[in-house]
Design a protein around this motif. Structure first.
Motif, short mmCIF file in Angstrom:
data_model
loop_
_atom_site.label_atom_id
_atom_site.label_comp_id
_atom_site.label_asym_id
_atom_site.label_seq_id
_atom_site.Cartn_x
_atom_site.Cartn_y
_atom_site.Cartn_z
N GLY A 96 0.99 -1.17 0.06
CA GLY A 96 0.04 -0.22 0.07
C GLY A 96 0.77 1.31 0.03
N ALA A 97 1.98 1.13 0.01
CA ALA A 97 2.87 2.44 0.34
C ALA A 97 4.10 2.10 -0.68
CB ALA A 97 3.38 2.63 1.42
N PRO A 98 4.08 2.30 -2.14
CA PRO A 98 4.97 2.12 -2.93
C PRO A 98 6.09 3.23 -2.92
CG PRO A 98 3.18 3.19 -4.01
CD PRO A 98 2.76 3.09 -2.69
N ASP A 99 7.34 2.62 -3.44
CA ASP A 99 8.69 3.36 -3.64
C ASP A 99 9.15 3.15 -4.96
OD1 ASP A 99 11.43 4.12 -3.01
OD2 ASP A 99 10.74 3.96 -0.98
N GLU A 100 9.57 4.35 -5.36
CA GLU A 100 10.31 4.45 -6.51
C GLU A 100 11.52 3.87 -6.78
OE1 GLU A 100 12.39 8.73 -6.85
OE2 GLU A 100 10.52 8.94 -6.12
N ALA A 101 12.03 3.41 -5.59
CA ALA A 101 13.46 2.54 -5.68
C ALA A 101 13.03 1.40 -6.27
CB ALA A 101 13.92 2.37 -4.17
#
Length: 346
Positions: A96-101
């Motif tokens: 639910g909390a995506p990261d561009e990494a």
């Protein structure tokens, strides 16, 4: 629109999608639902195995994970575990909390699956949902999956193709001629050449992939009542009708332009194999009303088969065990049928 039954089962290559979305959960649930079915096509996922294993434990899904070194090992492994071509990158984002990494590995998963098809190690690509805004922040330069797949077609197959988005279900098949653009821009983007090119790609792939000898293409109008003879707009007479005439001269079976509000009821659906609509919502509202859980996104015009579930990453329910795998299972099943009828085993 029906698809002929497959003659044999061949391996499918499944992308991981955004790991913070519901894609990993869908993959686990799809394996649970299909691995014991001898009729189901086996699939291998290009993903991070520890992340999948941890998610399975957290959701109490009895899915063993098996890392395979090559795709050739996956069909045998599939009956006892979910086969994974391991990504070297760990997952950074949370459910639910995506990261561009994570973007680079998400993109690499798509490339890996297309490469498997190019090398005849897999029969089709099935893509889990991505979050385009996350990829954009990491420098992704394509509007979406479809355009990136067209670039990969050029890179791996050395062919320039015009991809066309088909939304398929047993109840209805639709193609939006224009896709993710503001509604105000649709009239300026709608050209005779666009409609002709779209119609030719659709007719070709319905014959090649779906086994429909003479596909029937129904075109909507752009305006209410298909323009009402010009009283509500001139796009029908100036653009759509000339495009249909050109397609008919090329041997394509076409009809229209039809008023969109009378084209999707049960009796009307028996008169065509696919509807080519003028803009996104005109096509997607009816199919999502009729087949929300089971509609499949199919990219036509590529030198390989690509399907995907007809929904997004659903970050709001990611990691909660609530994701419905039916659309992904439908995408896997359709990819298997299309691959078996159009792609002989290497």
């Amino acid at each position: 629109m029906s698809v002929s039954a497959p003659a044999q089962k061949r391996l499918l290559a499944l992308t991981r999608g955004d790991p913070s979305g519901i894609g990993p959960e869908l993959a686990l649930k799809a394996w649970l639902a299909t691995h014991a079915d001898a009729e189901a096509p086996p699939f291998v996922i290009a993903a991070e195995p520890d992340h999948l294993a941890a998610l399975a434990r957290r959701l109490r899904l009895a899915v063993p994970i098996e890392v395979v070194e090559t795709a050739s090992q996956a069909p045998d492994a599939f009956r006892r575990a979910l086969p994974v071509l391991a990504s070297p990158a760990s997952v950074v984002g949370q459910a639910g909390a995506p990261d561009e990494a994570d973007a680079a590995a998400t993109i690499a998963s798509i490339e890996t699956c297309v490469r498997l098809v190019h090398k005849s190690e897999a029969a089709a690509v099935v893509t889990n949902p991505i979050a385009k805004e996350v990829l954009y922040r990491a420098g992704f330069s394509h509007p979406g999956h479809t355009e990136f797949l067209a670039e990969l077609a050029l890179r791996f197959f050395d062919v320039t193709m015009r991809p066309v988005m088909l939304l398929w279900s047993p109840e209805l098949a639709v193609v939006p001629a224009t896709i993710h653009v503001p509604l105000a821009r649709v009239p300026t983007l709608l050209t005779r050449s666009l409609l002709v090119e779209t119609g030719l790609v659709v007719a070709h792939d319905l014959r090649l992939r779906f086994g429909i000898e003479t596909p029937r293409l129904a075109f909507t109008g752009l305006n209410p009542h298909a323009g009402e003879g010009g009283a509500m707009g001139g796009e029908e007479s100036e653009i759509i009708i000339p495009a249909l005439a050109e397609l008919a001269q090329s041997g394509v079976t076409v009809s229209g332009p039809h008023p969109a509000d009378t084209l999707f009821h049960a009796a009307a659906r028996r008169s065509y194999d696919v509807v080519i609509a003028m803009y996104h919502d005109q096509a997607l509202i009816p199919i999502k009303t009729l087949a929300f859980e089971t509609a499949v996104n199919v990219t036509l015009g590529l030198p390989f088969i690509r399907t995907s579930p007809d929904h997004g990453t659903a970050f709001d329910i990611a990691g909660k065990g609530l994701a419905d795998p039916r659309s992904l299972i439908a995408a896997l099943q359709l990819a298997g049928r299309l691959a078996s009828r159009s792609c002989p085993a290497p």
